[in-house]
Enzyme design. Structure first.
Site, PDB file in Angstrom:
ATOM      1  N   ASN A 190      -0.553 -11.361  -8.455  1.00  0.00           N
ATOM      2  CA  ASN A 190      -0.888 -11.059  -7.060  1.00  0.00           C
ATOM      3  C   ASN A 190       0.347 -11.390  -6.241  1.00  0.00           C
ATOM      4  O   ASN A 190       0.648 -12.553  -5.989  1.00  0.00           O
ATOM      5  CB  ASN A 190      -2.084 -11.919  -6.642  1.00  0.00           C
ATOM      6  CG  ASN A 190      -2.469 -11.708  -5.188  1.00  0.00           C
ATOM      7  OD1 ASN A 190      -1.804 -10.966  -4.457  1.00  0.00           O
ATOM      8  ND2 ASN A 190      -3.525 -12.368  -4.764  1.00  0.00           N
TER       9      ASN A 190
ATOM     10  N   ARG B 123      -2.757  -6.943  -8.461  1.00  0.00           N
ATOM     11  CA  ARG B 123      -3.539  -6.720  -7.251  1.00  0.00           C
ATOM     12  C   ARG B 123      -2.709  -5.849  -6.304  1.00  0.00           C
ATOM     13  O   ARG B 123      -1.551  -6.139  -6.035  1.00  0.00           O
ATOM     14  CB  ARG B 123      -3.832  -8.045  -6.574  1.00  0.00           C
ATOM     15  CG  ARG B 123      -4.549  -7.843  -5.265  1.00  0.00           C
ATOM     16  CD  ARG B 123      -4.572  -9.101  -4.441  1.00  0.00           C
ATOM     17  NE  ARG B 123      -5.296  -8.865  -3.213  1.00  0.00           N
ATOM     18  CZ  ARG B 123      -5.016  -9.468  -2.073  1.00  0.00           C
ATOM     19  NH1 ARG B 123      -4.039 -10.343  -2.000  1.00  0.00           N
ATOM     20  NH2 ARG B 123      -5.718  -9.206  -0.994  1.00  0.00           N
TER      21      ARG B 123
ATOM     22  N   HIS C  21     -11.057  -6.972   0.554  1.00  0.00           N
ATOM     23  CA  HIS C  21     -11.787  -7.950  -0.267  1.00  0.00           C
ATOM     24  C   HIS C  21     -12.698  -7.240  -1.275  1.00  0.00           C
ATOM     25  O   HIS C  21     -13.671  -7.821  -1.754  1.00  0.00           O
ATOM     26  CB  HIS C  21     -12.697  -8.871   0.575  1.00  0.00           C
ATOM     27  CG  HIS C  21     -11.989  -9.780   1.527  1.00  0.00           C
ATOM     28  ND1 HIS C  21     -12.467 -10.027   2.793  1.00  0.00           N
ATOM     29  CD2 HIS C  21     -10.871 -10.529   1.394  1.00  0.00           C
ATOM     30  CE1 HIS C  21     -11.658 -10.876   3.410  1.00  0.00           C
ATOM     31  NE2 HIS C  21     -10.677 -11.192   2.590  1.00  0.00           N
TER      32      HIS C  21
ATOM     33  N   ARG D  53      -7.870 -14.084  13.356  1.00  0.00           N
ATOM     34  CA  ARG D  53      -8.043 -12.674  13.751  1.00  0.00           C
ATOM     35  C   ARG D  53      -9.274 -12.516  14.631  1.00  0.00           C
ATOM     36  O   ARG D  53     -10.315 -13.120  14.359  1.00  0.00           O
ATOM     37  CB  ARG D  53      -8.201 -11.780  12.527  1.00  0.00           C
ATOM     38  CG  ARG D  53      -6.939 -11.669  11.714  1.00  0.00           C
ATOM     39  CD  ARG D  53      -7.156 -10.813  10.473  1.00  0.00           C
ATOM     40  NE  ARG D  53      -6.472 -11.417   9.342  1.00  0.00           N
ATOM     41  CZ  ARG D  53      -6.862 -11.299   8.087  1.00  0.00           C
ATOM     42  NH1 ARG D  53      -7.932 -10.587   7.777  1.00  0.00           N
ATOM     43  NH2 ARG D  53      -6.185 -11.880   7.130  1.00  0.00           N
TER      44      ARG D  53
ATOM     45  N   GLU E 221     -11.519 -13.247  -8.115  1.00  0.00           N
ATOM     46  CA  GLU E 221     -10.841 -11.954  -8.063  1.00  0.00           C
ATOM     47  C   GLU E 221      -9.930 -11.748  -9.272  1.00  0.00           C
ATOM     48  O   GLU E 221      -9.803 -10.636  -9.782  1.00  0.00           O
ATOM     49  CB  GLU E 221     -10.046 -11.854  -6.752  1.00  0.00           C
ATOM     50  CG  GLU E 221     -10.985 -11.661  -5.562  1.00  0.00           C
ATOM     51  CD  GLU E 221     -10.383 -12.056  -4.212  1.00  0.00           C
ATOM     52  OE1 GLU E 221     -10.265 -13.272  -3.973  1.00  0.00           O
ATOM     53  OE2 GLU E 221     -10.034 -11.167  -3.432  1.00  0.00           O
TER      54      GLU E 221
END
Ligand code: ADP
Length: 398
Positions: free
Chosen positions: A7, A91, A180, A241, A384
């Site tokens: 990743n 990823r 996600h 955010r 993940e």
């Protein structure tokens, strides 16, 4: 079969080697400060203390080279030679509309990933650097790309089209993609396994609540809707955010504060969310602590966060016509007893009844619903890397 999962970010890189015979993690590591002074690797072989490798890494190729050397090291390595690594799973953040599942990387796929750079200018170029570095050093090992967006490609058009002039979708592919996806897919599959329900009618809302947060509505294993949009900014209020806003706020603040488009993008991405409201921190542990000490803005930030999550749960329950399971995952979802309780409280009308005693767990698979609850409330740690390794294995086996 051993799979290397990579990743890659712009200056960091996370990796794991997973033995797929029993899905055990042999080693995991983090490379930091690639191309910056002080670059280092923290390499943790399972059952051993972490090893710190401090060496100059001017680029991703050098970083990968050092990771591969660490993997075959006599002391802290996990393979005798790189030939034991059957495949590499990468990823990739954005797969646009082109990729609705994981794919084996070849030149055509690389061009397709490159074409998505425009949609994720901070992430995709870094992912590509990682893939190219691995290809250069392991030219004969098959590689697979696993996209954050792919799981959401089953959304119907009425959930991904924005109410903007249609030409922006046609010209620039402006639409909802969602992120996600690997996590939402993993935990929704786990939920179906735990509840032994693989019916095409099995309806679940998955809440991935971490630094970045998103929800997904999943029916029969397929995503129907998700809260993030063209970028990971839309939806919930997050660490830094803003999530959903009245779009007219942006030009209003730009005029008042004399900000450019880049400036305002920085405000809504980096200075907003629970950090912006509380002024305390983007980390939910700090905010929960401040709130418990009487900080009103910290409390308000938590209230805004939970209210937004509840709004999405109810909206997805409406879309799905009721749900069978509600799943909490990621840093906050797995660990925050208080926030799970706050989110569920008042949702009994949807059949969601949390057992506040069973809810007192962190980071472990738990059915936290009352026996009478129509909806199962599950806590499922996400994984993940394992999802990437599973996809990689199934593609290279073919
Ligand atoms: P990322 O999106 O970076 O992968 P994570 O999924 O690791 O993020 O989530 C990080 C968030 O989880 C942080 O805001 C952190 O405060 C929160 N978190 C971790 N442990 C706890 C806890 N025990 N209670 C509340 N929040 C927690």
């Amino acid at each position: 079969m051993k799979i290397l999962v990579v990743n890659c970010g712009s200056s960091s890189l996370k990796y794991q080697v997973i033995d797929m015979t029993n899905e055990s993690v042999l080693v995991k590591g983090l490379v930091e400060r690639i191309g910056i002074e002080g670059s280092r690797i923290k390499h943790e072989k399972t059952g051993m203390d972490a090893v710190l490798i401090e060496e100059k890494m001017d680029d991703h190729k050098k970083a990968i080279q050092l990771v591969l050397e660490a993997l075959v090291d006599k002391n802290h390595g996990v393979v005798n030679s790189m030939d034991e690594i059957s495949a590499v799973g990468h990823r990739v953040v954005h797969g646009g509309e082109e990729f609705n599942s994981s794919v084996v990387l070849d030149d055509k796929v690389m061009a397709g990933v490159q074409a998505c750079n425009d949609l994720a200018p901070l992430h995709n170029p870094a992912n590509i650097m990682g893939i190219e570095a691995c290809k250069a050093l392991m030219p004969n090992t098959p590689m697979v790309a696993v996209f954050d967006t792919a799981f959401h490609q089953t959304m119907p058009a009425h959930n991904y089209i924005y109410a903007l002039p249609y030409e922006y979708y046609e010209k620039y592919k402006v639409r909802r993609y969602g992120f996600h996806g690997t996590s939402h897919k993993f935990v929704s599959m786990q939920a179906s396994e735990i509840l032994k329900n693989s019916s095409p009618d099995f309806k679940v809302v998955t809440c991935h609540l971490g630094n970045g947060s998103s929800l997904a509505a999943v029916k029969g294993g397929k995503c129907v809707d998700t809260s993030m949009g063209l970028t990971p900014l839309e939806g919930l209020a997050m660490g830094t955010r803003s999530g959903d806003l009245d779009p007219a706020i942006l030009p209003f603040i730009m005029n008042k504060e004399k900000l450019s488009a880049d400036d305002i993008a920085n405000v809504v991405n980096k200075k907003s969310g629970v950090l912006g409201i509380s002024g305390v921190s983007s980390d939910f542990r700090d905010i929960e602590k401040a709130a418990s000490e009487g900080n009103k803005r910290a409390q308000l930030a938590l209230d805004v966060f939970c209210t937004r999550v509840r709004k999405y749960i109810a909206s997805y329950a409406a879309q799905l016509g009721g749900i069978d399971a509600l799943v909490f995952t990621a840093g906050i979802g797995e660990n925050s007893i208080e926030l799970r309780e706050k989110i569920c409280s008042g949702l009994e009308f949807l059949g969601i009844e949390l057992d506040t005693e069973k809810n007192k767990v962190r980071g472990k698979v738990t059915d936290a619903s009352k026996a009478s609850s129509k909806v199962k409330v599950l806590i499922i740690p996400t994984n993940e890397e394992l999802m990437i390794a599973r996809d990689t294995l199934s593609l290279v086996k073919k």
